[in-house]
Structures are given as C-alpha cells and as structure tokens.
Design a protein around this motif. Sequence first.
Motif, PDB file in Angstrom:
ATOM      1  N   UNK A   1       0.774  -1.155  -0.092  1.00 50.54           N
ATOM      2  CA  UNK A   1       0.005  -0.061   0.070  1.00 50.54           C
ATOM      3  C   UNK A   1       0.830   1.339  -0.083  1.00 50.54           C
ATOM      4  N   UNK A   2       0.213   2.461  -0.502  1.00 49.19           N
ATOM      5  CA  UNK A   2       0.906   3.812  -0.233  1.00 49.19           C
ATOM      6  C   UNK A   2       2.122   3.720  -1.051  1.00 49.19           C
ATOM      7  N   UNK A   3       2.213   2.996  -2.113  1.00 50.27           N
ATOM      8  CA  UNK A   3       3.545   2.799  -3.125  1.00 50.27           C
ATOM      9  C   UNK A   3       4.042   4.028  -3.295  1.00 50.27           C
ATOM     10  N   UNK A   4       5.341   4.026  -3.370  1.00 54.82           N
ATOM     11  CA  UNK A   4       6.064   5.096  -3.834  1.00 54.82           C
ATOM     12  C   UNK A   4       6.985   4.923  -5.311  1.00 54.82           C
ATOM     13  N   UNK A   5       7.453   5.798  -5.887  1.00 51.92           N
ATOM     14  CA  UNK A   5       8.379   5.535  -7.206  1.00 51.92           C
ATOM     15  C   UNK A   5       9.598   4.978  -6.798  1.00 51.92           C
ATOM     16  N   UNK A   6       9.924   4.906  -5.669  1.00 50.00           N
ATOM     17  CA  UNK A   6      11.186   4.348  -5.163  1.00 50.00           C
ATOM     18  C   UNK A   6      11.081   2.710  -4.835  1.00 50.00           C
ATOM     19  N   UNK A   7       9.731   2.392  -4.804  1.00 52.95           N
ATOM     20  CA  UNK A   7       9.440   0.864  -4.640  1.00 52.95           C
ATOM     21  C   UNK A   7       9.602   0.159  -5.920  1.00 52.95           C
ATOM     22  N   UNK A   8       9.684   0.924  -7.064  1.00 56.25           N
ATOM     23  CA  UNK A   8       9.835   0.227  -8.246  1.00 56.25           C
ATOM     24  C   UNK A   8      10.999  -0.750  -8.470  1.00 56.25           C
ATOM     25  N   UNK A   9      10.752  -2.026  -8.907  1.00 51.96           N
ATOM     26  CA  UNK A   9      11.812  -2.979  -8.979  1.00 51.96           C
ATOM     27  C   UNK A   9      11.251  -4.202  -9.414  1.00 51.96           C
ATOM     28  N   UNK A  10      12.198  -5.210  -9.695  1.00 51.78           N
ATOM     29  CA  UNK A  10      11.682  -6.428  -9.899  1.00 51.78           C
ATOM     30  C   UNK A  10      11.460  -7.213  -8.484  1.00 51.78           C
ATOM     31  N   UNK A  11      10.487  -7.956  -8.177  1.00 52.10           N
ATOM     32  CA  UNK A  11      10.270  -8.574  -6.822  1.00 52.10           C
ATOM     33  C   UNK A  11      10.489  -9.876  -7.069  1.00 52.10           C
ATOM     34  N   UNK A  12      11.257 -10.337  -6.096  1.00 50.85           N
ATOM     35  CA  UNK A  12      11.347 -11.859  -6.236  1.00 50.85           C
ATOM     36  C   UNK A  12      10.969 -12.385  -4.647  1.00 50.85           C
TER      37      UNK A  12
ATOM     38  N   UNK B   1      16.564 -28.875   3.524  1.00 52.13           N
ATOM     39  CA  UNK B   1      16.025 -27.492   3.008  1.00 52.13           C
ATOM     40  C   UNK B   1      16.879 -26.847   2.053  1.00 52.13           C
ATOM     41  N   UNK B   2      16.241 -26.528   0.840  1.00 59.21           N
ATOM     42  CA  UNK B   2      16.884 -25.687  -0.378  1.00 59.21           C
ATOM     43  C   UNK B   2      16.132 -24.267  -0.214  1.00 59.21           C
ATOM     44  N   UNK B   3      16.920 -23.607  -0.379  1.00 61.64           N
ATOM     45  CA  UNK B   3      16.419 -22.141  -0.623  1.00 61.64           C
ATOM     46  C   UNK B   3      16.136 -21.856  -1.977  1.00 61.64           C
ATOM     47  N   UNK B   4      14.919 -21.696  -2.520  1.00 67.04           N
ATOM     48  CA  UNK B   4      14.423 -21.670  -3.823  1.00 67.04           C
ATOM     49  C   UNK B   4      13.827 -20.418  -4.193  1.00 67.04           C
ATOM     50  N   UNK B   5      14.237 -19.701  -5.536  1.00 68.57           N
ATOM     51  CA  UNK B   5      13.694 -18.394  -5.915  1.00 68.57           C
ATOM     52  C   UNK B   5      12.767 -18.407  -7.064  1.00 68.57           C
ATOM     53  N   UNK B   6      11.904 -17.355  -6.987  1.00 64.98           N
ATOM     54  CA  UNK B   6      11.028 -17.352  -8.104  1.00 64.98           C
ATOM     55  C   UNK B   6      11.735 -16.596  -9.182  1.00 64.98           C
ATOM     56  N   UNK B   7      11.033 -16.538 -10.224  1.00 70.10           N
ATOM     57  CA  UNK B   7      11.547 -15.785 -11.505  1.00 70.10           C
ATOM     58  C   UNK B   7      11.543 -14.106 -11.659  1.00 70.10           C
ATOM     59  N   UNK B   8      10.685 -13.709 -10.562  1.00 69.45           N
ATOM     60  CA  UNK B   8      10.413 -12.442 -10.123  1.00 69.45           C
ATOM     61  C   UNK B   8       9.424 -11.899 -11.194  1.00 69.45           C
ATOM     62  N   UNK B   9       8.629 -10.562 -10.460  1.00 60.89           N
ATOM     63  CA  UNK B   9       7.635  -9.916 -10.940  1.00 60.89           C
ATOM     64  C   UNK B   9       8.028  -8.426 -10.916  1.00 60.89           C
ATOM     65  N   UNK B  10       7.612  -7.720 -12.149  1.00 54.35           N
ATOM     66  CA  UNK B  10       7.806  -6.223 -12.110  1.00 54.35           C
ATOM     67  C   UNK B  10       6.996  -5.385 -11.576  1.00 54.35           C
ATOM     68  N   UNK B  11       7.421  -4.534 -10.587  1.00 56.16           N
ATOM     69  CA  UNK B  11       6.392  -3.565 -10.009  1.00 56.16           C
ATOM     70  C   UNK B  11       7.041  -2.149 -10.471  1.00 56.16           C
ATOM     71  N   UNK B  12       6.247  -1.118 -11.082  1.00 58.49           N
ATOM     72  CA  UNK B  12       6.382   0.006 -11.247  1.00 58.49           C
ATOM     73  C   UNK B  12       5.520   1.032 -10.837  1.00 58.49           C
ATOM     74  N   UNK B  13       6.186   2.010 -10.142  1.00 54.04           N
ATOM     75  CA  UNK B  13       5.417   2.703  -9.496  1.00 54.04           C
ATOM     76  C   UNK B  13       5.575   4.259 -10.246  1.00 54.04           C
ATOM     77  N   UNK B  14       4.526   4.763 -10.790  1.00 50.97           N
ATOM     78  CA  UNK B  14       4.651   6.074 -11.508  1.00 50.97           C
ATOM     79  C   UNK B  14       4.312   7.362 -10.866  1.00 50.97           C
ATOM     80  N   UNK B  15       5.160   8.310 -10.983  1.00 52.82           N
ATOM     81  CA  UNK B  15       4.946   9.582 -10.154  1.00 52.82           C
ATOM     82  C   UNK B  15       3.940  10.558 -10.968  1.00 52.82           C
TER      83      UNK B  15
END
Length: 121
Positions: A83-94, A107-121
Amino acid sequence: QVQLVESGGGLVQTGGSLRLSCAASGSIFSINAMGWYRQAPGKERELVATITDGGGTNYADSVKGRFTISRDNAKNTVYLQMNSLKPEDTAVYFCNADILSFYSSKYVLTWGQGTQVTVSS
C-alpha cells in the motif's frame, strides 16, 4: 522438482496498491521461512519482508507500515500486500522459500523468477 511462481506485479500510480502472490509447487514436504526481495536497476537485491512458518514477520525499514507479508500454508503461498506505493518501490520483486522436498534430506532455498512492479509519479 520444486518451483516458485510469482504473480500480481504491474504498473500503478504513486499512492496505489498492489498484491503480489508467490505459489510453491512440486514435490514439497515442508516449507520453513518465505520471503520477498526486490532489485531495482543498477542496485543490489534487497530484503523486503520475511515470514516464518509460524507467522513471525520481519520488514525492511523502508516498507514498514506500508507492506504486509502473509502466507497460506495450505496453499504453499506467500503474499505481499503493498500500500501507499512510492516511485522508489519500483523494482523486480522476487520471492524465496526454504523448502524440503520429498527427494531431499535438507532444506533448499528456492527463488522465483521475479515480477516487475513499476510505480509512476
């Protein structure tokens, strides 16, 4: 095989909200901690939030009070309400998860492929 698949990214205006999901699938016996990280262009990947199998949470100072991490253990899914997203939150989120599969003894640490979040000003 075990994999994590993120969804829910997109373009949003400053002050808006997004909800990310990350579902783990495959031969999963157990999952410990799950988390969200992000990487902006030209920057290192950084922690956003983590959640233990018991529900204990930890947040980066930059997102405290704005983001909420949660999980549904029955669905092997972790969520990130932003919530209350800011332009500086723009990134690929994994997302990541510490997973014990039926074919492993640890146990093995496993990563997803990522999803883009873009916050426009």
